[in-house]
Design a protein around this motif. Structure first.
Motif, mmCIF file in Angstrom:
data_model
loop_
_atom_site.group_PDB
_atom_site.id
_atom_site.type_symbol
_atom_site.label_atom_id
_atom_site.label_comp_id
_atom_site.label_asym_id
_atom_site.label_seq_id
_atom_site.Cartn_x
_atom_site.Cartn_y
_atom_site.Cartn_z
ATOM 1 N N ALA A 325 0.844 -1.187 0.000
ATOM 2 C CA ALA A 325 0.000 0.000 0.000
ATOM 3 C C ALA A 325 0.877 1.234 0.000
ATOM 4 N N ALA A 326 0.474 2.235 -0.781
ATOM 5 C CA ALA A 326 1.251 3.471 -0.891
ATOM 6 C C ALA A 326 0.297 4.652 -0.970
ATOM 7 N N ASP A 327 0.852 5.853 -0.795
ATOM 8 C CA ASP A 327 0.025 7.058 -0.837
ATOM 9 C C ASP A 327 -0.392 7.422 -2.250
ATOM 10 N N THR A 328 0.390 7.010 -3.234
ATOM 11 C CA THR A 328 0.116 7.395 -4.620
ATOM 12 C C THR A 328 0.140 6.172 -5.528
ATOM 13 N N VAL A 329 -0.367 6.359 -6.736
ATOM 14 C CA VAL A 329 -0.348 5.294 -7.743
ATOM 15 C C VAL A 329 1.092 4.945 -8.102
ATOM 16 N N VAL A 330 1.936 5.956 -8.276
ATOM 17 C CA VAL A 330 3.338 5.711 -8.637
ATOM 18 C C VAL A 330 4.031 4.920 -7.526
ATOM 19 N N GLY A 331 3.789 5.292 -6.281
ATOM 20 C CA GLY A 331 4.396 4.574 -5.164
ATOM 21 C C GLY A 331 3.951 3.128 -5.100
ATOM 22 N N ALA A 332 2.659 2.879 -5.370
ATOM 23 C CA ALA A 332 2.167 1.501 -5.357
ATOM 24 C C ALA A 332 2.777 0.685 -6.481
#
Length: 352
Positions: A325-332
């Protein structure tokens, strides 16, 4: 035969699961009875357990199949407080599944695990704000809608349906003792209490309890203390609900079967959208939704309450789910790529 959905289930071994139903004793077992009524069996493949669970929850919500027991119908296990429509709506305690089917519900607060504490607290809240608690069959007659002669002719005067109006614990919308505007003003105050923005009923009970204690009326002080305790316990439950609904948004990456990896945009505990990682247009659309401002809900949307419960149980019961899980789409996407590389290296070592 008429198209009614009888049962929705999830399995990683569909063939074994279905064959087991044919060996069950008739008519004792409910799945044996289910097969007698079944004319068609359909199945859908999904790339991951999370995707299958999400689809199962949404199908059960849409069809409410009668052969899905309570454990497989999350809305049946929970209670909610609903505010209806009309000139003098009341605060009502309902099963979440009943509220989902109702067209008379304007707002939902919940979910709650037990009904009894809600009953005690709502009784106190209704008494403090003068809201009605009579049944839906009782006709309301506010002063806004009363006929001219009803207000002046003694023979047309109505009598209250209960004692709460005489004891000044109800505004009396059933006898035309209040206007719709005045009643809705009190209902707005009740919403503020349920949303944690007003503690006037608590303060009023504290003041009354202090006066009763000073007058050595200990029996009344004890009664007021019990009512205050019920309201405080109810407020603690509401705080837990609000905490669950205001959780930060995140993007959850789920590795899928045969490379069908997906991203899920979760807002305040509910799945708002998903995208295949192999579809650039879907990823761009998900990023656009991610950037759009989202207002935190003040009450649960009952049609998505089961998804909130699913997401909560998924992340609570599976170690390592938070790692994707990440804060942004790019991070995910970056976390997913790292996970895939690690899994590929582990597979190569085992093969070597």
């Amino acid at each position: 035969a008429h198209g009614e959905v009888l049962y929705v289930g999830k399995s990683t071994q569909v063939r074994t699961r279905l064959l087991s139903y044919f060996r069950l004793p008739w008519p004792e077992h409910r799945h044996a009875r289910l097969l007698r009524e079944t004319s068609r069996i359909e199945w859908e493949p999904h790339p991951s357990e999370f995707a299958a669970l999400l689809r199962e929850v949404r199908l059960i919500r849409a069809h409410l199949p009668r052969y899905n027991v309570r454990s497989a119908r999350p809305l049946d296990k929970w209670w909610v407080i609903t505010i209806g429509r009309g000139p003098a709506p009341r605060l009502r305690i309902q099963r979440a599944s009943a509220a989902a089917r109702s067209r008379e519900v304007a707002q939902v607060i919940g979910p709650f695990a037990s009904r009894r504490p809600l009953q005690d607290a709502l009784r106190v809240l209704n008494d403090a704000l003068g809201l009605r608690d009579c049944g839906d069959r009782v006709r309301m007659h506010t002063t806004d809608s009363a006929e001219l002669f009803e207000q002046t002719h003694p023979a047309l005067q109505r009598t209250p349906g209960c004692h709460r109006y005489e004891t000044r614990r109800c505004l009396g919308p059933c006898i035309g003792a209040t206007s719709e505007y005045a009643y809705r003003a009190q209902l707005t105050r009740a919403r503020a209490v349920l949303e944690g923005r007003d503690d006037t009923p608590h303060q009023h009970l504290v003041r009354e309890m202090t006066v009763a204690s000073a007058a050595l009326s200990y029996e009344r002080a004890g009664w007021l203390r019990d009512r205050l305790t019920a309201l405080q316990e109810f407020d603690a439950q509401l705080a837990r609900v609000r905490e669950a609904l205001t959780r930060p948004s995140f993007v959850y990456a789920v590795p899928g079967r045969d490379g069908d990896d997906r991203l899920y945009l979760v807002r305040h505990g509910r799945v708002m959208a998903e995208a295949r990682c192999s579809d650039p247009d879907a990823i761009n659309a998900l990023q656009a939704m991610e950037r759009a401002p989202a207002q935190a809900p003040t009450g649960a949307m009952v049609d998505q309450l089961d998804e909130l419960l699913l997401v909560e149980s998924w992340f609570r019961g599976r170690n390592g789910a938070d790692a994707l899980a990440a804060d942004t789409v790019v991070g995910a996407l970056e976390k997913l790529a790292t996970h895939v590389r690690s899994a590929g290296l582990a597979a190569e070592r085992q093969g070597g």
